[in-house]
Write a protein that holds these residues in place. Structure first.
Motif, PDB file in Angstrom:
ATOM      1  N   THR A 127       2.166   1.927  -3.412  1.00 33.27           N
ATOM      2  CA  THR A 127       1.120   2.494  -4.271  1.00 33.27           C
ATOM      3  C   THR A 127       0.931   3.971  -3.996  1.00 33.27           C
ATOM      4  O   THR A 127       0.808   4.789  -4.921  1.00 33.27           O
ATOM      5  CB  THR A 127      -0.212   1.749  -4.044  1.00 33.27           C
ATOM      6  OG1 THR A 127      -0.031   0.353  -4.329  1.00 33.27           O
ATOM      7  CG2 THR A 127      -1.298   2.306  -4.947  1.00 33.27           C
ATOM      8  N   THR A 140      10.867   2.438  -6.254  1.00 33.66           N
ATOM      9  CA  THR A 140       9.502   2.623  -6.774  1.00 33.66           C
ATOM     10  C   THR A 140       9.493   3.637  -7.907  1.00 33.66           C
ATOM     11  O   THR A 140       8.848   3.439  -8.946  1.00 33.66           O
ATOM     12  CB  THR A 140       8.562   3.087  -5.652  1.00 33.66           C
ATOM     13  OG1 THR A 140       8.503   2.084  -4.633  1.00 33.66           O
ATOM     14  CG2 THR A 140       7.154   3.354  -6.176  1.00 33.66           C
ATOM     15  N   LYS A 190       1.751   7.083  -6.555  1.00 33.75           N
ATOM     16  CA  LYS A 190       0.712   8.070  -6.870  1.00 33.75           C
ATOM     17  C   LYS A 190       1.227   9.482  -6.635  1.00 33.75           C
ATOM     18  O   LYS A 190       0.955  10.398  -7.412  1.00 33.75           O
ATOM     19  CB  LYS A 190      -0.529   7.811  -6.013  1.00 33.75           C
ATOM     20  CG  LYS A 190      -1.711   8.701  -6.366  1.00 33.75           C
ATOM     21  CD  LYS A 190      -2.951   8.315  -5.578  1.00 33.75           C
ATOM     22  CE  LYS A 190      -4.131   9.202  -5.967  1.00 33.75           C
ATOM     23  NZ  LYS A 190      -5.355   8.852  -5.197  1.00 33.75           N
ATOM     24  N   GLN A 248       0.829  -1.199   0.000  1.00 35.47           N
ATOM     25  CA  GLN A 248       0.000   0.000   0.000  1.00 35.47           C
ATOM     26  C   GLN A 248       0.864   1.250   0.000  1.00 35.47           C
ATOM     27  O   GLN A 248       0.577   2.223  -0.703  1.00 35.47           O
ATOM     28  CB  GLN A 248      -0.929   0.002   1.213  1.00 35.47           C
ATOM     29  CG  GLN A 248      -1.882   1.205   1.225  1.00 35.47           C
ATOM     30  CD  GLN A 248      -2.829   1.167   2.411  1.00 35.47           C
ATOM     31  OE1 GLN A 248      -2.714   0.322   3.283  1.00 35.47           O
ATOM     32  NE2 GLN A 248      -3.767   2.100   2.445  1.00 35.47           N
TER      33      GLN A 248
END
Length: 240
Positions: free
Chosen positions: A5, A37, A9, A2
Motif C-alpha cells: 500500500t 505492484t 501510494k 502494508q
C-alpha cells in the motif's frame, strides 16, 4: 500488504507530481515485488534497468528522457590470480561502502569481470571506493558502451513437461518436485513478466519471462512437439 500500500501510494505521488509539474519523476531501482505492484496500479510509466531484460528497473513517470543509469565495470587486475567471485561477493562489497540497495540494479558477471548497473549519482563513488572484492584487486570504470553479450539471450534448452502449467515448467527447469515448486509459488516467490503469480495451474504463453526468487529466471519460448507418450517438449532460455 502494508508495504504494498505504501509503495503504491508513492507511485501515485510521483505520477501526480510529474503531471502537475510537467517533468519526469524517477524511482530508485525497484525489485520484482515493487514492479509487480506498479504494474497493477493502472498508472502510466516506463521501466528500464540499463539493458533489455533487466530484472531490477527504474520507473519513470511523465516525459521520458534518458534514464539516470550508469554501468560500472569491475575488472580484476590480475585475471590469472582472480578468485571465482559470485553475485553476492560483488553486491556485498558495494553495499559495504554504505550504498543503499535501491541505488543499484542488476549485476552481470562475465568471467573475472562484473558489470554493475547503478544510479548515475553513485557511479563515481563506487569507482573511488571499491578496489577489492574479497581478496581480488579490481579496477573500476564507467562502461559507456555495453558489451554485446549483455543483451544476448541464453541458448535454447529443451525440456519435457507434462503440461503448460506454471508449476510443471518450473519443476522441469530447476529439477524440483511439484511439491517444492508449489511451496515457492505459495510463498510468493514466482513472477511472470514481473507480475507476482500465486496460481500453480497458471498456463504460460510463448515469450513469458518467469522469475523464481532464489533460483533465477528463464524465458518460455514455446512447445516444439509432443512425444509418443503425450508429454510436451518445450523450449526455454535459462539465465545462469
Amino acid at each position: 500488504m502494508q508495504n504494498d500500500t505504501l509503495t503504491a501510494k508513492r507511485f501515485e505521488e510521483l505520477s501526480e507530481r510529474a503531471a502537475v509539474r510537467h517533468t519526469t519523476e524517477y524511482t530508485d531501482f525497484l525489485n520484482l515485488d515493487e514492479i509487480s505492484t506498479l504494474k497493477s496500479s493502472g498508472l502510466d510509466f516506463a521501466l528500464f534497468g540499463g539493458y533489455d531484460g533487466a530484472e531490477r528497473c527504474i520507473a519513470a513517470f511523465g516525459e521520458r528522457p534518458a534514464f539516470p543509469i550508469a554501468c560500472v565495470k569491475l575488472e580484476a587486475k590480475s585475471k590469472r590470480f582472480a578468485e571465482k567471485l559470485t553475485h553476492r561477493d560483488y553486491l556485498g562489497t558495494i553495499l559495504g561502502t554504505g550504498i543503499e540497495r535501491s541505488l543499484t540494479g542488476d549485476i552481470i558477471i562475465n568471467g573475472t569481470d562484473a558489470y554493475v548497473f547503478c544510479s548515475e549519482k553513485i557511479a563515481d563513488y563506487i569507482i573511488q571506493s571499491v578496489d577489492r572484492v574479497r581478496h581480488t584487486a579490481v579496477v573500476c570504470s564507467i562502461e559507456k558502451e555495453l558489451p554485446e553479450f549483455i543483451n544476448e539471450k541464453p541458448d535454447i534448452t529443451v525440456i519435457n513437461i507434462s503440461s503448460l502449467r506454471l508449476d510443471a515448467l518450473i519443476a522441469a527447469v530447476y529439477k524440483l518436485s511439484r511439491n517444492e515448486t508449489a511451496k515457492l509459488i505459495r510463498a510468493e516467490k514466482v513472477f511472470i513478466n514481473a507480475r507476482l503469480e500465486t496460481k500453480e495451474s497458471k498456463p504460460l504463453n510463448e515469450g513469458d519471462v518467469i522469475s523464481v526468487r532464489g533460483k533465477g529466471k528463464f524465458i518460455f519460448e514455446g512447445i516444439e512437439r509432443k512425444t509418443k507418450k503425450d508429454r510436451l517438449v518445450a523450449a526455454v532460455r535459462i539465465y545462469k
